[in-house]
Write a protein that holds these residues in place. Structure first.
Motif, mmCIF file in Angstrom:
data_model
loop_
_atom_site.group_PDB
_atom_site.id
_atom_site.type_symbol
_atom_site.label_atom_id
_atom_site.label_comp_id
_atom_site.label_asym_id
_atom_site.label_seq_id
_atom_site.Cartn_x
_atom_site.Cartn_y
_atom_site.Cartn_z
ATOM 1 N N GLN A 240 -32.294 106.678 83.295
ATOM 2 C CA GLN A 240 -32.428 105.206 83.624
ATOM 3 C C GLN A 240 -33.250 104.422 82.658
ATOM 4 O O GLN A 240 -32.700 103.342 82.247
ATOM 5 N N ALA A 241 -34.343 104.960 82.186
ATOM 6 C CA ALA A 241 -35.176 104.273 81.326
ATOM 7 C C ALA A 241 -34.621 104.273 79.930
ATOM 8 O O ALA A 241 -34.705 103.057 79.299
ATOM 9 N N GLY A 242 -34.000 105.318 79.410
ATOM 10 C CA GLY A 242 -33.329 105.259 78.278
ATOM 11 C C GLY A 242 -32.132 104.354 78.285
ATOM 12 O O GLY A 242 -31.866 103.743 77.319
ATOM 13 N N ILE A 243 -31.410 104.349 79.488
ATOM 14 C CA ILE A 243 -30.097 103.468 79.565
ATOM 15 C C ILE A 243 -30.573 101.959 79.411
ATOM 16 O O ILE A 243 -29.876 101.195 78.828
ATOM 17 N N LYS A 244 -31.638 101.513 79.975
ATOM 18 C CA LYS A 244 -32.373 100.368 79.747
ATOM 19 C C LYS A 244 -32.731 100.008 78.415
ATOM 20 O O LYS A 244 -32.296 99.019 77.763
ATOM 21 N N LYS A 245 -33.257 101.072 77.859
ATOM 22 C CA LYS A 245 -33.804 100.532 76.187
ATOM 23 C C LYS A 245 -32.576 100.429 75.576
ATOM 24 O O LYS A 245 -32.441 99.676 74.586
ATOM 25 N N HIS A 246 -31.442 101.170 75.899
ATOM 26 C CA HIS A 246 -30.207 101.244 74.983
ATOM 27 C C HIS A 246 -29.445 99.859 75.079
ATOM 28 O O HIS A 246 -29.007 99.267 73.964
ATOM 29 N N PHE A 247 -29.557 99.357 76.307
ATOM 30 C CA PHE A 247 -28.983 97.872 76.326
ATOM 31 C C PHE A 247 -29.758 96.929 75.672
ATOM 32 O O PHE A 247 -29.200 95.959 74.921
ATOM 33 N N ILE B 90 -34.670 89.882 78.276
ATOM 34 C CA ILE B 90 -33.294 90.684 78.449
ATOM 35 C C ILE B 90 -33.681 91.784 79.596
ATOM 36 O O ILE B 90 -34.602 92.470 79.815
ATOM 37 N N ILE B 91 -32.912 91.646 80.647
ATOM 38 C CA ILE B 91 -32.827 92.294 81.848
ATOM 39 C C ILE B 91 -31.721 93.276 82.147
ATOM 40 O O ILE B 91 -30.617 92.597 82.520
ATOM 41 N N PRO B 92 -31.825 94.540 81.735
ATOM 42 C CA PRO B 92 -30.308 95.336 81.724
ATOM 43 C C PRO B 92 -30.276 95.760 83.232
ATOM 44 O O PRO B 92 -31.424 96.040 83.969
ATOM 45 N N PHE B 93 -29.029 95.658 83.973
ATOM 46 C CA PHE B 93 -28.829 96.200 85.075
ATOM 47 C C PHE B 93 -28.892 97.781 85.160
ATOM 48 O O PHE B 93 -28.784 98.354 84.129
ATOM 49 N N ASP B 94 -29.390 98.165 86.419
ATOM 50 C CA ASP B 94 -29.487 99.834 86.372
ATOM 51 C C ASP B 94 -27.968 100.366 86.407
ATOM 52 O O ASP B 94 -26.878 99.690 86.901
ATOM 53 N N VAL B 95 -27.631 101.351 85.751
ATOM 54 C CA VAL B 95 -25.998 102.083 85.595
ATOM 55 C C VAL B 95 -26.007 102.608 87.053
ATOM 56 O O VAL B 95 -26.947 103.510 87.713
ATOM 57 N N ARG C 204 -14.861 106.372 91.263
ATOM 58 C CA ARG C 204 -16.308 106.511 90.592
ATOM 59 C C ARG C 204 -16.530 106.343 89.236
ATOM 60 O O ARG C 204 -17.554 105.534 89.037
ATOM 61 N N GLU C 205 -15.602 106.641 88.441
ATOM 62 C CA GLU C 205 -15.851 106.468 87.102
ATOM 63 C C GLU C 205 -15.827 104.866 86.719
ATOM 64 O O GLU C 205 -16.544 104.351 85.759
ATOM 65 N N ASP C 206 -15.018 104.333 87.489
ATOM 66 C CA ASP C 206 -14.798 102.701 87.391
ATOM 67 C C ASP C 206 -16.110 102.116 87.579
ATOM 68 O O ASP C 206 -16.643 101.187 86.899
ATOM 69 N N MET C 207 -16.823 102.682 88.804
ATOM 70 C CA MET C 207 -17.973 101.922 89.387
ATOM 71 C C MET C 207 -19.026 102.257 88.248
ATOM 72 O O MET C 207 -20.063 101.385 88.060
ATOM 73 N N ILE C 208 -19.106 103.568 87.692
ATOM 74 C CA ILE C 208 -20.170 103.925 86.593
ATOM 75 C C ILE C 208 -20.022 102.747 85.446
ATOM 76 O O ILE C 208 -21.022 102.419 85.080
ATOM 77 N N GLU C 209 -18.737 102.603 85.104
ATOM 78 C CA GLU C 209 -18.576 102.011 83.775
ATOM 79 C C GLU C 209 -18.829 100.617 84.005
ATOM 80 O O GLU C 209 -19.299 99.842 83.229
ATOM 81 N N PHE C 210 -18.118 100.029 85.139
ATOM 82 C CA PHE C 210 -18.073 98.370 85.217
ATOM 83 C C PHE C 210 -19.039 97.950 86.314
ATOM 84 O O PHE C 210 -19.253 96.841 86.412
ATOM 85 N N GLY C 211 -19.838 98.876 86.755
ATOM 86 C CA GLY C 211 -20.815 98.279 87.907
ATOM 87 C C GLY C 211 -20.114 97.954 89.332
ATOM 88 O O GLY C 211 -19.088 98.518 89.582
ATOM 89 N N GLY C 212 -20.838 97.286 90.213
ATOM 90 C CA GLY C 212 -20.672 96.802 91.291
ATOM 91 C C GLY C 212 -19.361 96.147 91.532
ATOM 92 O O GLY C 212 -18.669 96.264 92.604
ATOM 93 N N SER C 213 -19.025 95.351 90.362
ATOM 94 C CA SER C 213 -17.689 94.577 90.713
ATOM 95 C C SER C 213 -16.595 95.298 90.727
ATOM 96 O O SER C 213 -15.514 94.998 91.271
#
Length: 199
Positions: free
Chosen positions: A49-56, A82-87, A139-148
């Motif tokens: 998660q930390a790496g994901i946030k840094k990526h964004f 800059i506040i990245p959402f959690d994946v 599942r894959e759609d939620m991982i890619e596009f989030g809660g929406s």
């Protein structure tokens, strides 16, 4: 005054097809050969998660500095703002989100018919296991596009069928009262499918 306003920008930067880097020779963006999505997928698989946030954050900074050629915009925004959402990659969290949207869909439908405007007493009932079924499918759609993506899948799998069910099953059968039930059933091939019934 406007000085007291909080402005929020949202973006999918960091989740696009091509990642750009600075080309020091001519100050124009050039591709690195690795895609943002590839990099992000690797971090997601590692559940970093930390790496994901840094990526964004890095991708947003890179966008303003190199792709737009307007580094002053980045300085005004500030990297710290800059506040990245959690994946989403935790099944429990995604299941909770789906249950929330399903509950709201059921509640909104039932409230819409509660005042009897259409002179029909129609209720919507969504079984508890519908959420877990939708998670398996999306599942894959939620991982890619989030809660929406949860709300989108409910639109696709449930909401779009409700008008037809009401017209063909309730009005055509001249029912004064009806319960539309959304549930999971297993067919002859052992495949679990979403089903609709009106009683």
């Amino acid at each position: 005054s406007f000085a007291q306003s909080l402005i929020i920008f949202t973006s999918n930067i960091g989740n696009r097809a091509v990642q750009f880097r600075q080309n020091m020779a001519n100050q124009r963006p050039a591709t690195t050969g690795i895609t943002e999505r590839d990099h992000l997928n690797q971090l997601i698989q590692e559940k970093e998660q930390a790496g994901i946030k840094k990526h964004f954050v890095d991708c947003v900074e890179n966008y303003f500095k190199n792709e737009t050629g307007r580094p002053e915009l980045m300085r005004r925004i500030g990297r710290q703002n800059i506040i990245p959402f959690d994946v989403l990659f935790d099944d429990k969290t995604m299941l909770d989100i789906l249950r929330h949207y399903l509950h709201k869909a059921q509640e909104n439908f039932n409230n819409a018919y509660a005042d009897g405007i259409l002179e029909k007493d129609i209720k919507l009932k969504i079984d508890d296991d519908v959420a877990s079924h939708l998670l398996e499918e999306y599942r894959e759609d939620m991982i890619e596009f989030g809660g929406s993506a949860a709300n989108t899948c409910i639109d696709h799998e449930i909401r779009k069928y409700l008008p037809r069910l009401i017209l063909e099953q309730v009005y055509d059968r001249d029912m004064d009262k009806a319960v539309i039930r959304i549930f999971i059933d297993t067919d002859r091939d052992g495949i679990r499918r979403l089903k609709y019934s009106v009683v």
